[in-house]
Design a protein around this motif. Structure first.
Motif, PDB file in Angstrom:
ATOM      1  N   ALA A  75       0.831  -1.204   0.000  1.00  0.00           N
ATOM      2  CA  ALA A  75       0.000   0.000   0.000  1.00  0.00           C
ATOM      3  C   ALA A  75       0.870   1.260   0.000  1.00  0.00           C
ATOM      4  O   ALA A  75       0.494   2.280  -0.584  1.00  0.00           O
ATOM      5  CB  ALA A  75      -0.929  -0.005   1.212  1.00  0.00           C
ATOM      6  N   LYS A  76       2.031   1.182   0.640  1.00  0.00           N
ATOM      7  CA  LYS A  76       2.946   2.332   0.671  1.00  0.00           C
ATOM      8  C   LYS A  76       3.582   2.536  -0.703  1.00  0.00           C
ATOM      9  O   LYS A  76       3.796   3.680  -1.135  1.00  0.00           O
ATOM     10  CB  LYS A  76       4.044   2.135   1.714  1.00  0.00           C
ATOM     11  CG  LYS A  76       3.593   1.546   3.043  1.00  0.00           C
ATOM     12  CD  LYS A  76       2.390   2.226   3.650  1.00  0.00           C
ATOM     13  CE  LYS A  76       2.011   1.524   4.963  1.00  0.00           C
ATOM     14  NZ  LYS A  76       0.692   1.933   5.471  1.00  0.00           N
ATOM     15  N   GLU A  77       3.854   1.423  -1.394  1.00  0.00           N
ATOM     16  CA  GLU A  77       4.387   1.536  -2.751  1.00  0.00           C
ATOM     17  C   GLU A  77       3.366   2.181  -3.686  1.00  0.00           C
ATOM     18  O   GLU A  77       3.723   2.991  -4.538  1.00  0.00           O
ATOM     19  CB  GLU A  77       4.786   0.162  -3.280  1.00  0.00           C
ATOM     20  CG  GLU A  77       6.025  -0.413  -2.627  1.00  0.00           C
ATOM     21  CD  GLU A  77       6.596  -1.578  -3.400  1.00  0.00           C
ATOM     22  OE1 GLU A  77       5.812  -2.359  -3.969  1.00  0.00           O
ATOM     23  OE2 GLU A  77       7.841  -1.682  -3.460  1.00  0.00           O
ATOM     24  N   VAL A  78       2.108   1.817  -3.506  1.00  0.00           N
ATOM     25  CA  VAL A  78       1.039   2.421  -4.318  1.00  0.00           C
ATOM     26  C   VAL A  78       0.969   3.919  -4.057  1.00  0.00           C
ATOM     27  O   VAL A  78       0.827   4.721  -4.987  1.00  0.00           O
ATOM     28  CB  VAL A  78      -0.321   1.752  -4.024  1.00  0.00           C
ATOM     29  CG1 VAL A  78      -1.457   2.531  -4.686  1.00  0.00           C
ATOM     30  CG2 VAL A  78      -0.315   0.303  -4.505  1.00  0.00           C
ATOM     31  N   TRP A  79       1.088   4.315  -2.778  1.00  0.00           N
ATOM     32  CA  TRP A  79       1.036   5.743  -2.450  1.00  0.00           C
ATOM     33  C   TRP A  79       2.159   6.498  -3.157  1.00  0.00           C
ATOM     34  O   TRP A  79       1.932   7.572  -3.736  1.00  0.00           O
ATOM     35  CB  TRP A  79       1.151   5.955  -0.943  1.00  0.00           C
ATOM     36  CG  TRP A  79       0.858   7.368  -0.529  1.00  0.00           C
ATOM     37  CD1 TRP A  79      -0.334   7.871  -0.079  1.00  0.00           C
ATOM     38  CD2 TRP A  79       1.770   8.479  -0.573  1.00  0.00           C
ATOM     39  NE1 TRP A  79      -0.221   9.219   0.160  1.00  0.00           N
ATOM     40  CE2 TRP A  79       1.058   9.617  -0.140  1.00  0.00           C
ATOM     41  CE3 TRP A  79       3.098   8.626  -0.940  1.00  0.00           C
ATOM     42  CZ2 TRP A  79       1.631  10.892  -0.064  1.00  0.00           C
ATOM     43  CZ3 TRP A  79       3.685   9.894  -0.881  1.00  0.00           C
ATOM     44  CH2 TRP A  79       2.962  11.002  -0.437  1.00  0.00           C
ATOM     45  N   LEU A  80       3.356   5.955  -3.134  1.00  0.00           N
ATOM     46  CA  LEU A  80       4.501   6.613  -3.781  1.00  0.00           C
ATOM     47  C   LEU A  80       4.295   6.709  -5.289  1.00  0.00           C
ATOM     48  O   LEU A  80       4.623   7.734  -5.904  1.00  0.00           O
ATOM     49  CB  LEU A  80       5.788   5.858  -3.478  1.00  0.00           C
ATOM     50  CG  LEU A  80       6.328   6.011  -2.058  1.00  0.00           C
ATOM     51  CD1 LEU A  80       7.468   5.039  -1.812  1.00  0.00           C
ATOM     52  CD2 LEU A  80       6.796   7.443  -1.812  1.00  0.00           C
ATOM     53  N   LYS A  81       3.747   5.647  -5.880  1.00  0.00           N
ATOM     54  CA  LYS A  81       3.515   5.648  -7.321  1.00  0.00           C
ATOM     55  C   LYS A  81       2.486   6.698  -7.711  1.00  0.00           C
ATOM     56  O   LYS A  81       2.639   7.388  -8.727  1.00  0.00           O
ATOM     57  CB  LYS A  81       3.055   4.263  -7.772  1.00  0.00           C
ATOM     58  CG  LYS A  81       2.891   4.141  -9.278  1.00  0.00           C
ATOM     59  CD  LYS A  81       2.532   2.716  -9.672  1.00  0.00           C
ATOM     60  CE  LYS A  81       2.392   2.589 -11.183  1.00  0.00           C
ATOM     61  NZ  LYS A  81       2.049   1.204 -11.603  1.00  0.00           N
ATOM     62  N   GLU A  82       1.443   6.845  -6.905  1.00  0.00           N
ATOM     63  CA  GLU A  82       0.354   7.762  -7.244  1.00  0.00           C
ATOM     64  C   GLU A  82       0.636   9.205  -6.830  1.00  0.00           C
ATOM     65  O   GLU A  82       0.121  10.147  -7.430  1.00  0.00           O
ATOM     66  CB  GLU A  82      -0.947   7.291  -6.587  1.00  0.00           C
ATOM     67  CG  GLU A  82      -1.449   5.970  -7.137  1.00  0.00           C
ATOM     68  CD  GLU A  82      -2.730   5.505  -6.466  1.00  0.00           C
ATOM     69  OE1 GLU A  82      -3.101   6.101  -5.408  1.00  0.00           O
ATOM     70  OE2 GLU A  82      -3.362   4.558  -6.991  1.00  0.00           O
ATOM     71  N   ASN A  83       1.441   9.393  -5.792  1.00  0.00           N
ATOM     72  CA  ASN A  83       1.632  10.731  -5.234  1.00  0.00           C
ATOM     73  C   ASN A  83       3.074  11.231  -5.244  1.00  0.00           C
ATOM     74  O   ASN A  83       3.336  12.356  -4.840  1.00  0.00           O
ATOM     75  CB  ASN A  83       1.130  10.757  -3.777  1.00  0.00           C
ATOM     76  CG  ASN A  83      -0.328  10.389  -3.658  1.00  0.00           C
ATOM     77  OD1 ASN A  83      -1.214  11.193  -3.927  1.00  0.00           O
ATOM     78  ND2 ASN A  83      -0.585   9.152  -3.270  1.00  0.00           N
ATOM     79  N   GLY A  84       3.985  10.384  -5.710  1.00  0.00           N
ATOM     80  CA  GLY A  84       5.402  10.761  -5.674  1.00  0.00           C
ATOM     81  C   GLY A  84       5.732  12.036  -6.409  1.00  0.00           C
ATOM     82  O   GLY A  84       6.626  12.787  -5.989  1.00  0.00           O
ATOM     83  N   HIS A  85       4.981  12.335  -7.483  1.00  0.00           N
ATOM     84  CA  HIS A  85       5.267  13.557  -8.245  1.00  0.00           C
ATOM     85  C   HIS A  85       4.960  14.826  -7.455  1.00  0.00           C
ATOM     86  O   HIS A  85       5.430  15.911  -7.810  1.00  0.00           O
ATOM     87  CB  HIS A  85       4.475  13.557  -9.559  1.00  0.00           C
ATOM     88  CG  HIS A  85       2.984  13.598  -9.373  1.00  0.00           C
ATOM     89  ND1 HIS A  85       2.251  12.489  -9.043  1.00  0.00           N
ATOM     90  CD2 HIS A  85       2.115  14.637  -9.459  1.00  0.00           C
ATOM     91  CE1 HIS A  85       0.967  12.825  -8.952  1.00  0.00           C
ATOM     92  NE2 HIS A  85       0.851  14.118  -9.199  1.00  0.00           N
ATOM     93  N   LEU A  86       4.191  14.698  -6.377  1.00  0.00           N
ATOM     94  CA  LEU A  86       3.856  15.852  -5.550  1.00  0.00           C
ATOM     95  C   LEU A  86       4.910  16.107  -4.458  1.00  0.00           C
ATOM     96  O   LEU A  86       4.871  17.131  -3.791  1.00  0.00           O
ATOM     97  CB  LEU A  86       2.488  15.642  -4.880  1.00  0.00           C
ATOM     98  CG  LEU A  86       1.302  15.434  -5.825  1.00  0.00           C
ATOM     99  CD1 LEU A  86       0.047  15.079  -5.036  1.00  0.00           C
ATOM    100  CD2 LEU A  86       1.063  16.665  -6.684  1.00  0.00           C
ATOM    101  N   CYS A  87       5.812  15.160  -4.294  1.00  0.00           N
ATOM    102  CA  CYS A  87       6.831  15.247  -3.238  1.00  0.00           C
ATOM    103  C   CYS A  87       8.075  15.937  -3.777  1.00  0.00           C
ATOM    104  O   CYS A  87       8.977  15.282  -4.317  1.00  0.00           O
ATOM    105  CB  CYS A  87       7.172  13.850  -2.723  1.00  0.00           C
ATOM    106  SG  CYS A  87       5.792  12.972  -1.971  1.00  0.00           S
ATOM    107  N   ASP A  88       8.115  17.230  -3.638  1.00  0.00           N
ATOM    108  CA  ASP A  88       9.278  17.965  -4.124  1.00  0.00           C
ATOM    109  C   ASP A  88       9.265  19.379  -3.559  1.00  0.00           C
ATOM    110  O   ASP A  88       8.231  19.860  -3.089  1.00  0.00           O
ATOM    111  CB  ASP A  88       9.293  18.037  -5.660  1.00  0.00           C
ATOM    112  CG  ASP A  88      10.703  18.085  -6.221  1.00  0.00           C
ATOM    113  OD1 ASP A  88      11.631  18.493  -5.481  1.00  0.00           O
ATOM    114  OD2 ASP A  88      10.899  17.717  -7.387  1.00  0.00           O
ATOM    115  N   PHE A  89      10.407  20.027  -3.622  1.00  0.00           N
ATOM    116  CA  PHE A  89      10.544  21.380  -3.088  1.00  0.00           C
ATOM    117  C   PHE A  89      10.149  22.408  -4.154  1.00  0.00           C
ATOM    118  O   PHE A  89      10.199  22.139  -5.333  1.00  0.00           O
ATOM    119  CB  PHE A  89      11.982  21.606  -2.642  1.00  0.00           C
ATOM    120  CG  PHE A  89      12.349  20.778  -1.447  1.00  0.00           C
ATOM    121  CD1 PHE A  89      12.166  21.262  -0.167  1.00  0.00           C
ATOM    122  CD2 PHE A  89      12.859  19.499  -1.596  1.00  0.00           C
ATOM    123  CE1 PHE A  89      12.486  20.499   0.940  1.00  0.00           C
ATOM    124  CE2 PHE A  89      13.191  18.716  -0.502  1.00  0.00           C
ATOM    125  CZ  PHE A  89      13.009  19.220   0.772  1.00  0.00           C
TER     126      PHE A  89
END
Length: 246
Positions: A232-246
C-alpha cells in the motif's frame, strides 16, 4: 553512434521547459521525456524545412504532455520562490526570505523557521530554479536529519539488528532511497513530504538490503515481516510521488 546535441529550452504557457535535441544516425523521429528534459531525436540528413516542422510538432507534443500528465507538469515546470512564501514539509512549516544580489554563488541558511536565501541575480532562470530547489533541500535536510537518523536506528533495532555506518539525507529524483554494502543508508529529501508510514516503508526497504542486497523473494519476505502492508505504501509513492518535491 552518439549524435550532436543542442541544449535549449521552450517557453510554454509562460514557463521555460528544458529540452534536448539530438541529430543522430537514424531514419525516424522520436520524442521522449527524460529525467532532466524533454528529448527530440532526428536524423543527421534531415532537411531544414522538415527539421523545423518536427520541432514545431515536438513543441505541441511537450505542451500536450504537460497538460495530460500531472507528474510531468510537477517535474518540469518552474516554481516561483518569493519572500513570504511558505513551504510545508511534514509537520514543519518554513517561511522564505529571498534576496537577489551581485554574487557568484547561491547561499542559504536556516534561522528559526525562516529559510534565508541569497541568490545570484544574473543566473539563468532554469539553473536558478534548480539551484534554489537543491539549496532549500539541503537546509531542510539538516533540520530533519536528527529525527530521520533516530527513526532509522529505531526500525533497525526492531526488525533487523544490523550495523549502520551512516545515514544520509540528500535531494534525489531518481529513487527514494538506497543502501550500500558498507552500511550507508541514503534517503531522498523528497521523501519528507510523504506520510510517516510511507517514510517508514522506504527506511525498512533500505534496511532490508543490509541482509539481502537484491530484490529476491528473501528480500521481500524481510520487508513483509517488518511491514505486512508495505504494498500500500508503494502504491502511495507511485500515485503521489510527483507531488513530493521542493
Amino acid at each position: 553512434m552518439k549524435g550532436k546535441l543542442k541544449k535549449t529550452q521552450l517557453e510554454i504557457d509562460g514557463q521555460l521547459i528544458p529540452v534536448k535535441i539530438y541529430w543522430e544516425a537514424r531514419n525516424n523521429i522520436r520524442a521522449s521525456m527524460g529525467k532532466t528534459a524533454f528529448i527530440l531525436r532526428m536524423p543527421y540528413q534531415i532537411v531544414q524545412e522538415e527539421e523545423q516542422k518536427h520541432i514545431r510538432w515536438f513543441e505541441d507534443w511537450v505542451r500536450d504532455t504537460l497538460k495530460e500528465r500531472e507528474d510531468a507538469k510537477a517535474h518540469f515546470t518552474q516554481k516561483q520562490y518569493q519572500t513570504g512564501d511558505t513551504i510545508k514539509v511534514g509537520k514543519r512549516t518554513y517561511t522564505l526570505k529571498v534576496q537577489y544580489e551581485n554574487t557568484k554563488n547561491h547561499y542559504g541558511r536556516l534561522s528559526g523557521h525562516t529559510i534565508a536565501l541569497r541568490l545570484n541575480a544574473a543566473d539563468n532562470p532554469l539553473h536558478l530554479n534548480k539551484s534554489i530547489r537543491h539549496l532549500i533541500s539541503r537546509i531542510v535536510a539538516s533540520d530533519f536529519l536528527p529525527a530521520i537518523e533516530k527513526r532509522v536506528h529505531e526500525l533497525n533495532r526492531l526488525h533487523f539488528q544490523k550495523p549502520i555506518k551512516k545515514v544520509y539525507l540528500k535531494y534525489n529524483q531518481s529513487n527514494w532511497g538506497s543502501c550500500s554494502s558498507k552500511g550507508n543508508v541514503n534517503l531522498s529529501t523528497r521523501l519528507l513530504f510523504a506520510p510517516d508510514e510511507v517514510i517508514d516503508y522506504v527506511i525498512i526497504h533500505e534496511l532490508a538490503h543490509l541482509i539481502e542486497m537484491n530484490h529476491s523473494n528473501r528480500f521481500w519476505n524481510l520487508v513483509a515481516k517488518a511491514m505486512p502492508d508495505y504494498q500500500a505504501k508503494e502504491v502511495w509513492l507511485k500515485e503521489n510521488g510527483h507531488l513530493c518535491d521542493f
